[in-house]
Design an enzyme around this catalytic site. Sequence first.
Site, PDB file in Angstrom:
ATOM      1  CE1 TYR A 142      -3.813   2.337   0.419  1.00 21.38           C
ATOM      2  CE2 TYR A 142      -2.600   3.226   2.292  1.00 21.38           C
ATOM      3  CZ  TYR A 142      -3.634   3.306   1.383  1.00 21.38           C
ATOM      4  OH  TYR A 142      -4.505   4.374   1.426  1.00 21.38           O
ATOM      5  CE1 TYR A 143       6.312   4.971   2.291  1.00 22.73           C
ATOM      6  CE2 TYR A 143       7.502   3.343   0.984  1.00 22.73           C
ATOM      7  CZ  TYR A 143       7.463   4.570   1.620  1.00 22.73           C
ATOM      8  OH  TYR A 143       8.557   5.393   1.587  1.00 22.73           O
TER       9      TYR A 143
END
Length: 230
Positions: A142-143
Amino acid sequence: MPVSGHQAEGSELAVNVFVIGIAGRTGTLLASALQHRGDQVRGLVRRGGQRDALAAQGIETVVGDIARMTSAELASTFADAEAVLFAAGSNGGAAEVTRAVDGDGVDKTIEAMRRAGLRRLALVSVLPESWRERSLSDEEEYYFAVKKQADVAVARSDLDWLILRPSLLTDEPGTGRVSLGPAELHGQIPRADVAETLAALVHEPRIGRQILELNGGDTPIPEAVRRSIR
């Protein structure tokens, strides 16, 4: 990047710079590198203790949380800055923090700069292939997705922007030599060299609206920056 500020030592014009994430490991090195060039440096910190530590170095800061501030509040902190450097990051922690800092924080910075009438934004991002040799957690995946979205938001903005994507950051002493260009291999690089490279890029008005990738290398930083002029 605009360099219309006061005269620093030597022939180089000093720049009034505001650093978001100035209390981080890269941010503090960046502040020192800019100070060494004679620039006026201010920044945003989350806690009063960070403000006091930076004040001891002669750096003025504003206490505020990029994750909670509005764009109007952020714009009011810029004062008479000529350039904004975004060096904050969640480092792949909890998804809600990643979104608030690496995603929404960049969006708010773009809007705040428009409100304040500022043009030059430099964003410290990440190489897209970082850590691809590892099995990444959902939060880490997600980062990287949010960092890419932030790159797109900056690149699509009407600002005079620069995106710097360093490879794996280390805390080793800087070497003063890098590999810098539109596409670089992913290896590792000392934070000190990232800071020195970004400080040099601030002072090169002919580099703008570019994505540059940065890795450890053999080219002296001033020469690497000159080679990136388009």
